[in-house]
Motif scaffolding. Sequence first.
Motif, PDB file in Angstrom:
ATOM      1  N   HIS A 127       0.840  -1.174   0.000  1.00  0.00           N
ATOM      2  CA  HIS A 127       0.000   0.000   0.000  1.00  0.00           C
ATOM      3  C   HIS A 127       0.879   1.229   0.000  1.00  0.00           C
ATOM      4  O   HIS A 127       1.591   1.496   0.954  1.00  0.00           O
ATOM      5  N   LEU A 128       0.778   2.004  -1.078  1.00  0.00           N
ATOM      6  CA  LEU A 128       1.598   3.186  -1.188  1.00  0.00           C
ATOM      7  C   LEU A 128       1.087   4.276  -0.275  1.00  0.00           C
ATOM      8  O   LEU A 128      -0.111   4.592  -0.286  1.00  0.00           O
ATOM      9  N   ASN A 179       3.688  23.807  -1.338  1.00  0.00           N
ATOM     10  CA  ASN A 179       4.931  23.032  -1.379  1.00  0.00           C
ATOM     11  C   ASN A 179       4.652  21.606  -0.900  1.00  0.00           C
ATOM     12  O   ASN A 179       3.818  21.388  -0.020  1.00  0.00           O
ATOM     13  N   SER A 180       5.353  20.644  -1.488  1.00  0.00           N
ATOM     14  CA  SER A 180       5.201  19.238  -1.104  1.00  0.00           C
ATOM     15  C   SER A 180       6.506  18.735  -0.506  1.00  0.00           C
ATOM     16  O   SER A 180       7.593  19.122  -0.954  1.00  0.00           O
ATOM     17  N   ILE A 181       6.381  17.893   0.496  1.00  0.00           N
ATOM     18  CA  ILE A 181       7.555  17.243   1.072  1.00  0.00           C
ATOM     19  C   ILE A 181       7.291  15.746   1.113  1.00  0.00           C
ATOM     20  O   ILE A 181       6.331  15.292   1.752  1.00  0.00           O
ATOM     21  N   ILE A 182       8.139  15.012   0.437  1.00  0.00           N
ATOM     22  CA  ILE A 182       8.026  13.553   0.405  1.00  0.00           C
ATOM     23  C   ILE A 182       9.228  12.977   1.136  1.00  0.00           C
ATOM     24  O   ILE A 182      10.372  13.358   0.853  1.00  0.00           O
ATOM     25  N   ASN A 183       8.967  12.083   2.067  1.00  0.00           N
ATOM     26  CA  ASN A 183      10.025  11.527   2.910  1.00  0.00           C
ATOM     27  C   ASN A 183      10.350  10.093   2.560  1.00  0.00           C
ATOM     28  O   ASN A 183       9.513   9.351   2.053  1.00  0.00           O
ATOM     29  N   PHE A 197       9.706   7.741  -5.963  1.00  0.00           N
ATOM     30  CA  PHE A 197      10.547   6.733  -5.329  1.00  0.00           C
ATOM     31  C   PHE A 197      11.904   7.320  -4.986  1.00  0.00           C
ATOM     32  O   PHE A 197      12.506   8.026  -5.804  1.00  0.00           O
ATOM     33  N   CYS A 198      12.377   7.003  -3.790  1.00  0.00           N
ATOM     34  CA  CYS A 198      13.774   7.251  -3.496  1.00  0.00           C
ATOM     35  C   CYS A 198      14.533   5.962  -3.774  1.00  0.00           C
ATOM     36  O   CYS A 198      13.968   4.873  -3.716  1.00  0.00           O
ATOM     37  N   ALA A 199      15.809   6.094  -4.105  1.00  0.00           N
ATOM     38  CA  ALA A 199      16.646   4.921  -4.365  1.00  0.00           C
ATOM     39  C   ALA A 199      18.031   5.185  -3.798  1.00  0.00           C
ATOM     40  O   ALA A 199      18.497   6.322  -3.784  1.00  0.00           O
ATOM     41  N   THR A 244       5.863   6.910  -2.774  1.00  0.00           N
ATOM     42  CA  THR A 244       4.784   7.751  -2.237  1.00  0.00           C
ATOM     43  C   THR A 244       4.003   8.304  -3.404  1.00  0.00           C
ATOM     44  O   THR A 244       4.576   8.843  -4.352  1.00  0.00           O
ATOM     45  N   GLU A 245       2.680   8.186  -3.304  1.00  0.00           N
ATOM     46  CA  GLU A 245       1.827   8.726  -4.363  1.00  0.00           C
ATOM     47  C   GLU A 245       1.468  10.170  -4.031  1.00  0.00           C
ATOM     48  O   GLU A 245       0.869  10.444  -2.984  1.00  0.00           O
ATOM     49  N   LEU A 246       1.817  11.077  -4.911  1.00  0.00           N
ATOM     50  CA  LEU A 246       1.509  12.493  -4.740  1.00  0.00           C
ATOM     51  C   LEU A 246       0.300  12.838  -5.595  1.00  0.00           C
ATOM     52  O   LEU A 246       0.295  12.605  -6.806  1.00  0.00           O
TER      53      LEU A 246
END
Lengths: 111, 114
Positions: free
Chosen positions: A7-8, A18-22, A89-91, A105-107
């Motif tokens: 589940h994303l 502003n968006s912040i994805i962790n 996606f972070c990698a 993470t789905e934005l």
Amino acid sequence: GESVGLHLPTLSVQEGDNSIINCAYSNSASDYFIWYKQESGKGPQFIIDIRSNMDKRQGQRVTVLLNKTVKHLSLQIAATQPGDSAVYFCAETPSGGKLIFGQGTELSVKP
Amino acid sequence: DAGVTQSPTHLIKTRGQQVTLRCSPKSGHDTVSWYQQALGQGPQFIFQYYEEEERQRGNFPDRFSGHQFPNYSSELNVNALLLGDSALYLCASSGKAGWNEKLFFGSGTQLSVL
């Protein structure tokens, strides 16, 4: 596998905000990190990268922050636009080894 | 300048069959990596080819094999298909700057195993 989760996580923001994805990465030996954007039906698209000797790097409307102490990576998107809606996606790469992707993470950007 | 191209875009197979997926890297790139992406998950590394040899391999069984040609294009072969092999198969290429730096991905081949 190394990429876990069915589940994303979802982040919903208003257009212009502003968006912040962790992202929490797993390997303390990783020395190179990348953020990718994946739109439906497409392959991942490179956004920005950062090496472990840096803690911040800026691109066009995007900033990546790296906190090696807690193994945390974040992607900041300024003035989020509807076209930014995608899965992010972070990698990480442990010393030139294979690229290991995080969960994603789905934005969702609301107009 | 063409990016990474993959063929076919979609494929339907039945259990036990074999499949071959193809990839042409971005112009100027010599390294090709293959990833499997299950629905709702991040891509998982299968293997990487450089100078026509497998350089690195992820945690995938021997049913997954590959090849790289002198023109740097690559094939992914999967034998004895299982239902669990249904996924999006992504090819990525990179240049001499680094094996895994700034990978450029194709749009993938969606494989369905029935």
